[in-house]
Design a protein around this motif. Structure first.
Motif, mmCIF file in Angstrom:
data_model
loop_
_atom_site.group_PDB
_atom_site.id
_atom_site.type_symbol
_atom_site.label_atom_id
_atom_site.label_comp_id
_atom_site.label_asym_id
_atom_site.label_seq_id
_atom_site.Cartn_x
_atom_site.Cartn_y
_atom_site.Cartn_z
ATOM 1 N N ASP A 49 -15.068 29.614 24.172
ATOM 2 C CA ASP A 49 -13.729 28.850 23.419
ATOM 3 C C ASP A 49 -12.219 28.716 23.522
ATOM 4 O OD1 ASP A 49 -16.491 28.575 21.834
ATOM 5 O OD2 ASP A 49 -15.610 29.704 19.918
ATOM 6 N N VAL A 50 -11.360 29.632 24.243
ATOM 7 C CA VAL A 50 -10.319 29.672 24.303
ATOM 8 C C VAL A 50 -10.081 29.129 25.542
ATOM 9 C CG1 VAL A 50 -8.394 30.653 25.172
ATOM 10 C CG2 VAL A 50 -9.386 31.384 23.397
ATOM 11 N N ILE A 51 -10.699 28.408 26.739
ATOM 12 C CA ILE A 51 -10.691 28.141 28.087
ATOM 13 C C ILE A 51 -10.568 26.740 27.803
ATOM 14 C CG2 ILE A 51 -12.008 27.992 30.290
ATOM 15 C CD1 ILE A 51 -12.318 31.233 30.550
ATOM 16 N N THR A 52 -12.264 26.286 27.001
ATOM 17 C CA THR A 52 -12.032 24.876 26.815
ATOM 18 C C THR A 52 -11.067 24.146 26.151
ATOM 19 O OG1 THR A 52 -14.331 25.423 26.336
ATOM 20 C CG2 THR A 52 -14.070 23.764 25.367
ATOM 21 N N SER A 53 -10.893 25.333 25.192
ATOM 22 C CA SER A 53 -9.779 24.701 24.734
ATOM 23 C C SER A 53 -8.383 24.308 25.244
ATOM 24 C CB SER A 53 -9.061 25.657 23.543
ATOM 25 O OG SER A 53 -7.949 25.001 22.541
ATOM 26 N N LEU A 54 -7.746 25.147 26.177
ATOM 27 C CA LEU A 54 -6.971 25.055 27.090
ATOM 28 C C LEU A 54 -7.374 23.956 28.178
ATOM 29 C CD1 LEU A 54 -6.230 29.164 27.759
ATOM 30 C CD2 LEU A 54 -4.429 27.402 27.187
ATOM 31 N N LYS A 113 -8.941 21.570 27.247
ATOM 32 C CA LYS A 113 -8.531 20.325 26.344
ATOM 33 C C LYS A 113 -6.890 19.873 26.545
ATOM 34 C CE LYS A 113 -12.424 20.537 23.295
ATOM 35 N NZ LYS A 113 -13.430 20.390 22.501
ATOM 36 N N LYS A 114 -6.372 21.207 26.300
ATOM 37 C CA LYS A 114 -4.548 20.146 26.537
ATOM 38 C C LYS A 114 -4.128 20.005 27.406
ATOM 39 C CE LYS A 114 -0.950 20.690 23.955
ATOM 40 N NZ LYS A 114 -0.635 20.115 22.808
ATOM 41 N N LEU A 115 -4.933 20.994 28.861
ATOM 42 C CA LEU A 115 -4.193 20.237 29.849
ATOM 43 C C LEU A 115 -4.545 19.062 30.086
ATOM 44 C CD1 LEU A 115 -3.331 21.011 32.790
ATOM 45 C CD2 LEU A 115 -5.441 22.387 33.437
#
Length: 109
Positions: A87-92, A94-96
């Motif tokens: 989940d954290v990787i996916t969120s990062l 998207k932010k990138l």
């Protein structure tokens, strides 16, 4: 388990002492009394050995059960951490992507 074991050993010791005293004060010949004491000692030794084996088996079963429970809990924790990491990787990611898009707008062609 410790209190039960101590209680059982106390009862067993009391029984052995009582039986031995009963044999010693019985009106039998010395050879008969010695044979009875030897038999009682052997029976007590066997009973203690059996109790010890039973307690060892119960302790081993408890340890095995606790280990299995610990292994399951550890597996669940690792799985949860893996999902949260995803989940954290996916969120990062998207932010990138947003940052790249914003940066592209700021660049002159």
């Amino acid at each position: 388990m410790n209190d039960n074991g101590n209680t059982f050993l106390g009862i067993l010791a009391g029984t052995a002492i009582g039986a031995t005293l009963g044999i010693l004060f019985a009106p039998d010949k010395g050879s008969v009394t010695r044979r009875k004491i030897a038999e009682q000692a052997e029976a007590t030794k066997d009973s203690i050995a059996e109790t010890t084996l039973d307690m060892r088996d119960r302790a081993a079963a408890t340890v095995a059960s606790k280990r299995e429970s610990f292994d399951n809990q550890l597996e669940n924790i690792v799985s949860d951490v893996s999902h949260k990491t995803e989940d954290v990787i996916t969120s990062l990611e998207k932010k990138l992507a947003q940052l790249k898009a914003n940066n592209k707008k700021l660049q002159k062609s």
